[in-house]
Scaffold this active site. Structure first.
Site, PDB file in Angstrom:
ATOM      1  N   GLY A 103     -17.044 -70.162  25.576  1.00 26.91           N
ATOM      2  CA  GLY A 103     -17.793 -71.205  25.190  1.00 26.91           C
ATOM      3  C   GLY A 103     -17.535 -72.521  25.693  1.00 26.91           C
ATOM      4  O   GLY A 103     -18.361 -73.486  26.219  1.00 26.91           O
ATOM      5  N   ALA A 104     -16.235 -72.921  25.679  1.00 24.93           N
ATOM      6  CA  ALA A 104     -15.493 -74.023  25.853  1.00 24.93           C
ATOM      7  C   ALA A 104     -14.181 -73.915  26.157  1.00 24.93           C
ATOM      8  O   ALA A 104     -13.375 -73.113  25.693  1.00 24.93           O
ATOM      9  CB  ALA A 104     -15.855 -75.146  25.117  1.00 24.93           C
ATOM     10  N   MET A 105     -13.299 -74.944  27.016  1.00 25.20           N
ATOM     11  CA  MET A 105     -12.063 -74.694  26.990  1.00 25.20           C
ATOM     12  C   MET A 105     -11.407 -76.107  27.159  1.00 25.20           C
ATOM     13  O   MET A 105     -12.008 -77.088  27.733  1.00 25.20           O
ATOM     14  CB  MET A 105     -11.654 -73.959  28.501  1.00 25.20           C
ATOM     15  CG  MET A 105     -10.082 -73.785  28.565  1.00 25.20           C
ATOM     16  SD  MET A 105      -9.633 -72.665  27.383  1.00 25.20           S
ATOM     17  CE  MET A 105      -7.976 -73.561  27.093  1.00 25.20           C
ATOM     18  N   GLU A 106     -10.487 -76.317  26.360  1.00 29.55           N
ATOM     19  CA  GLU A 106      -9.929 -77.509  25.977  1.00 29.55           C
ATOM     20  C   GLU A 106      -8.871 -77.956  27.083  1.00 29.55           C
ATOM     21  O   GLU A 106      -7.712 -78.744  26.772  1.00 29.55           O
ATOM     22  CB  GLU A 106      -9.164 -77.694  24.720  1.00 29.55           C
ATOM     23  CG  GLU A 106      -7.993 -76.770  24.327  1.00 29.55           C
ATOM     24  CD  GLU A 106      -8.329 -75.309  24.058  1.00 29.55           C
ATOM     25  OE1 GLU A 106      -7.428 -74.720  23.416  1.00 29.55           O
ATOM     26  OE2 GLU A 106      -9.384 -74.918  24.141  1.00 29.55           O
ATOM     27  N   ASN A 107      -9.042 -78.047  28.422  1.00 37.02           N
ATOM     28  CA  ASN A 107      -8.207 -78.372  29.402  1.00 37.02           C
ATOM     29  C   ASN A 107      -7.998 -79.977  29.073  1.00 37.02           C
ATOM     30  O   ASN A 107      -8.834 -80.813  28.844  1.00 37.02           O
ATOM     31  CB  ASN A 107      -8.836 -78.308  30.800  1.00 37.02           C
ATOM     32  CG  ASN A 107      -9.198 -76.957  30.968  1.00 37.02           C
ATOM     33  OD1 ASN A 107      -8.649 -76.170  30.949  1.00 37.02           O
ATOM     34  ND2 ASN A 107     -10.684 -76.994  30.984  1.00 37.02           N
ATOM     35  N   HIS A 139     -14.757 -79.475  18.062  1.00 32.64           N
ATOM     36  CA  HIS A 139     -13.770 -78.649  18.215  1.00 32.64           C
ATOM     37  C   HIS A 139     -12.532 -78.626  19.459  1.00 32.64           C
ATOM     38  O   HIS A 139     -11.493 -78.936  19.281  1.00 32.64           O
ATOM     39  CB  HIS A 139     -14.449 -76.987  18.582  1.00 32.64           C
ATOM     40  CG  HIS A 139     -13.277 -75.903  18.431  1.00 32.64           C
ATOM     41  ND1 HIS A 139     -13.280 -75.142  17.438  1.00 32.64           N
ATOM     42  CD2 HIS A 139     -12.464 -75.572  19.362  1.00 32.64           C
ATOM     43  CE1 HIS A 139     -12.356 -73.969  17.856  1.00 32.64           C
ATOM     44  NE2 HIS A 139     -12.005 -74.398  19.089  1.00 32.64           N
ATOM     45  N   GLU A 140     -13.420 -78.865  20.618  1.00 35.84           N
ATOM     46  CA  GLU A 140     -12.642 -79.006  21.821  1.00 35.84           C
ATOM     47  C   GLU A 140     -11.756 -80.385  21.723  1.00 35.84           C
ATOM     48  O   GLU A 140     -10.665 -80.616  22.286  1.00 35.84           O
ATOM     49  CB  GLU A 140     -13.427 -79.121  23.025  1.00 35.84           C
ATOM     50  CG  GLU A 140     -14.213 -78.064  23.303  1.00 35.84           C
ATOM     51  CD  GLU A 140     -13.430 -76.621  22.963  1.00 35.84           C
ATOM     52  OE1 GLU A 140     -12.361 -76.583  23.582  1.00 35.84           O
ATOM     53  OE2 GLU A 140     -14.094 -75.696  22.307  1.00 35.84           O
ATOM     54  N   HIS A 143      -8.421 -80.425  19.625  1.00 33.80           N
ATOM     55  CA  HIS A 143      -7.497 -79.742  20.350  1.00 33.80           C
ATOM     56  C   HIS A 143      -6.776 -80.615  21.304  1.00 33.80           C
ATOM     57  O   HIS A 143      -5.607 -80.527  21.785  1.00 33.80           O
ATOM     58  CB  HIS A 143      -8.099 -78.654  21.526  1.00 33.80           C
ATOM     59  CG  HIS A 143      -8.424 -77.301  20.813  1.00 33.80           C
ATOM     60  ND1 HIS A 143      -7.243 -76.631  20.034  1.00 33.80           N
ATOM     61  CD2 HIS A 143      -9.405 -76.423  20.790  1.00 33.80           C
ATOM     62  CE1 HIS A 143      -7.915 -75.529  19.681  1.00 33.80           C
ATOM     63  NE2 HIS A 143      -8.991 -75.657  20.353  1.00 33.80           N
ATOM     64  N   GLU A 162      -6.597 -72.512  16.837  1.00 35.75           N
ATOM     65  CA  GLU A 162      -8.019 -72.259  16.868  1.00 35.75           C
ATOM     66  C   GLU A 162      -8.595 -72.404  15.343  1.00 35.75           C
ATOM     67  O   GLU A 162      -9.578 -72.833  15.202  1.00 35.75           O
ATOM     68  CB  GLU A 162      -8.386 -70.975  17.400  1.00 35.75           C
ATOM     69  CG  GLU A 162      -7.982 -70.851  18.814  1.00 35.75           C
ATOM     70  CD  GLU A 162      -8.632 -72.077  19.721  1.00 35.75           C
ATOM     71  OE1 GLU A 162      -9.709 -72.444  19.260  1.00 35.75           O
ATOM     72  OE2 GLU A 162      -8.357 -71.726  20.944  1.00 35.75           O
TER      73      GLU A 162
END
Length: 696
Positions: A103-107, A139-140, A143, A162
């Site tokens: 869905g998404a990635m917190e780079n 959410h991201e 992080h 998470e």
């Protein structure tokens, strides 16, 4: 990371992504659009971190990044205050990718998203699309501190990462959109959702031993509802019994005293973190006895996993007596007595206020009768979250054979008076199990008659409230419940509803101008395509191919699975193997959509069995979507024949493997056995109840 299949998915378009474009802003400054690759700013004071949204140039030019840009700054500022720590980077970039599995990635500093998770267009995006974007951004961004600035030692404690981000995402989104009341939705979207998984004997604790999580597929399996939703739920419980102020101080590593607890936070929380499952708390209002027991959806299932606490928990109980709040109570052992919970003739007890505790509640028969009477005579005496809880607890207690199924069904009798979203959503979610179990049996007709009788008053209410569907309800949750009213009324065959949706869809086909409000498109498309044939399906397919925003493409992609024509569903299944037709990121969820349709169930199952080796190798065993695929195509299974097919599927593909879906295969077998028992024990009683409730 926001998981890919937990909500809507991405955009289908042919060919290359094309040129990249950007929206940027300094917090509080002007927004600018650019299509040239930007030069990173030199390090500035932390409060001046630059915010930028990247996407395909047509999406940026159409203003689809504006909502994300406008909300990122306020959410970042909220978390700076929440953590008492400045955002540590000179910029916060977010990019929408047309093809992206998660869905998404917190780079750190460059967060990647599915297009549905970042891009918003008021003309075609629904309020649920907007909520999803605000929640995933929150959410991201959570992080950026909790996960990136500090991180877990090893994957066995993934839930801290998470689960925490899933919890505080509600706080960040609530700060950005205070009118939505979004914090309440954690009960439906996380607590009730994960209860279904955590009530299985094949569940697992939040925290595992390091040595038990070593292989990539073991790590992938941790990205599940337990880590995300149970993690969020128990952290919310911790925050509630500590108070949010002390919870936040703890995050800032400050010692705090003053809150009375029955033990240390570590002792209390270890019972929730280091053992799987959760308790059902039973309150006897005659004797005052309060007891707890490990809640299992199938009480005959064998729990082989040892527990360091013997499946007992230290349980915080907030409760009320006849709508008057009482002193909170801690259940510290298996059984105790609380004299205050005894009732006289007119009083009733309701526990777990606002469902802040991670447990279910059962009562003696007399108290259940009083609660049902309160619902039928003056349901607003019970707060809205707890009306949703009573329905959800009752249906699940019945599944576990703790109370009769007809008592659970009785919690829906008052719904013809209910206008709030959360109780309706709770009821419809639980009744979906009855559809799965009975939409191929003689129970289906009487069930439809009963549910039509219950939902038509809600349908008529929204018809009046919206001036014959001419305007949008004002409240965020009212908009959701308008969708429920139309969706369920059409699902039960209410003629006025079917005429309405078919008329809107025909108008779109005839004029090529879409008259359907974005909030209503998912349900209107689905019901119109279900009522139509190849002409309607082909029109929707052509609109899907032309869609320029991911959220609209997603609505069409799910609706295309609603047709009742088997040949169209079979053709659609074949499309999932062609990335020029259906993007790879969307293939498994499209198969699940088709399996959700009673006509498509067996087609999807045959397709998955026939093509398993190809699907597995094509989409990669490490993909999070495999557990969703296996659960999705088998959730209707309730016969001995289907059980044997499932066991054969497991044996036939042992050499190919199931990757991150390995646990899901065992859970599906367990669920099928449970469904078979449930139908054998309940079918006749349920049929009799529906017939009695619909007698003229």
């Amino acid at each position: 990371m926001a998981k890919g299949e937990q909500g809507t998915q991405g955009l289908k378009s042919r060919g290359s992504v094309g040129s990249l474009a950007m929206l940027s802003a300094w917090p509080g400054g002007e927004r600018a659009a650019s299509s040239s690759p930007p030069v990173l700013p030199r390090l500035r004071k932390k409060k001046e971190s630059k915010i930028r949204i990247f996407a395909r140039k047509p999406a940026i030019d159409a203003g689809q990044g504006a909502y994300a840009l406008n909300k990122t700054g306020p959410i970042l500022k909220f978390f700076e205050g929440y953590y008492n720590s400045s955002y540590p980077l000179p910029k916060s970039d977010q990019i929408a990718l047309p093809d992206f599995n998660a869905g998404a990635m917190e780079n750190w500093g460059l967060i990647t998203y599915r297009e549905t998770a970042l891009l918003y267009d008021e003309a075609v995006s629904s309020n649920s699309n907007k909520e999803r974007i605000a929640a995933i951004i929150a959410h991201e961004l959570a992080h950026m501190w909790f996960g990136n600035l500090v991180t877990i030692k090893w994957w066995n404690d993934l839930w801290l990462n998470e689960g925490f981000a899933s919890y505080v995402a509600y706080l960040g989104a609530d700060d950005a959109e205070p009118d939505w009341n979004i914090k309440d939705l954690i009960v439906l979207d996380d607590v009730h959702r994960v209860f279904a998984v955590d009530a299985l004997a094949s569940s697992h604790p939040l925290s595992s031993k390091e040595e038990d999580i070593q292989r990539p597929e073991q790590i992938s399996e941790l990205f599940d509802a337990i880590s995300y939703s149970k993690g969020a739920s128990v952290l919310r419980m911790l925050s509630d019994f500590l108070t949010e102020e002390i919870f936040v101080m703890g995050l800032r590593a400050v010692n705090a005293n003053g809150t009375k607890l029955p033990g240390s936070v570590q002792d209390i929380m270890n019972t929730w973190v280091l053992q799987m499952g959760f308790p059902v708390v039973t309150i006897n209002t005659t004797s005052g006895e309060v007891s707890q027991k490990h809640f299992l959806l199938d009480p005959d299932s064998e729990v082989t996993a040892p527990s360091p606490f013997n499946y007992e928990w230290i349980v915080p109980i907030k409760w009320t007596k006849s709508a008057t709040a009482q002193t909170p109570y801690w259940l510290e052992q298996k059984t105790a007595t609380n004299e205050a919970m005894k009732t006289t003739a007119g009083d009733w007890v309701l526990a777990n206020l606002d469902v802040v505790g991670y447990y279910r509640v059962n009562y003696d028969d007399s108290n259940w009768d009083k609660l049902l009477n309160a619902l039928s005579t003056n349901h607003k005496l019970i707060q809205v979250i707890n009306r949703a809880q009573l329905v959800d607890d009752a249906f699940n207690l019945a599944r576990a054979k703790i109370i009769p199924t007809v008592r659970a069904l009785s919690t829906t009798k008052y719904l013809n008076q209910e206008r709030d979203y959360m109780p309706w959503q709770s009821a419809l979610g639980n009744l979906n199990f009855f559809y799965l179990m009975f939409d191929r049996s003689e129970v289906y007709g009487p069930m439809q008659d009963y549910l039509r009788k219950q939902v038509v008053p809600l349908f008529d209410y929204y018809k009046t409230e919206t001036g014959n569907w001419a305007k949008v309800p004002t409240g965020h949750m009212d908009q959701y419940n308008q969708v429920n009213a139309i969706s369920q009324a059409c699902k039960t065959g209410h003629e006025e509803c079917l005429t309405l949706v078919k008329g809107w869809f025909k108008q779109w086909m005839d004029t090529r101008k879409n008259p359907i409000h974005p909030n209503l498109r998912t349900t209107v498309y689905c019901n119109a395509i279900a009522a139509g044939g190849a002409k309607e399906w082909d029109f929707a397919w052509s609109e899907f191919q032309k869609a320029t925003i991911a959220s609209e493409a997603e609505k069409l992609r799910s609706a295309l699975s609603c047709t009742k024509q088997p040949w169209l569903l079979q053709r659609y299944l074949e499309y999932t193997l062609d990335p020029d037709m259906i993007r790879k990121q969307d293939a498994t969820s499209t198969i699940v959509y088709i399996a959700n349709n009673v006509v498509g169930q067996s087609l999807a199952w045959d397709f998955v069995r026939d093509r398993w080796s190809y699907i597995f190798n094509q989409y990669g065993g490490g993909s999070f979507s495999f557990s969703n695929l296996i659960n999705g195509v088998t959730k209707r299974f309730a016969t001995d024949f289907e059980l044997k097919q499932l066991q054969q599927f497991k044996a036939d593909n042992s050499d190919v493997g199931f990757g991150s879906g390995s646990l899901a295969v065992d859970q599906s077998i367990e669920r099928t056995i449970g469904n078979m028992k449930w139908i054998a024990e309940n079918k006749q009683n349920v049929l009799n109840w529906f017939l009695a409730e619909t007698k003229p």
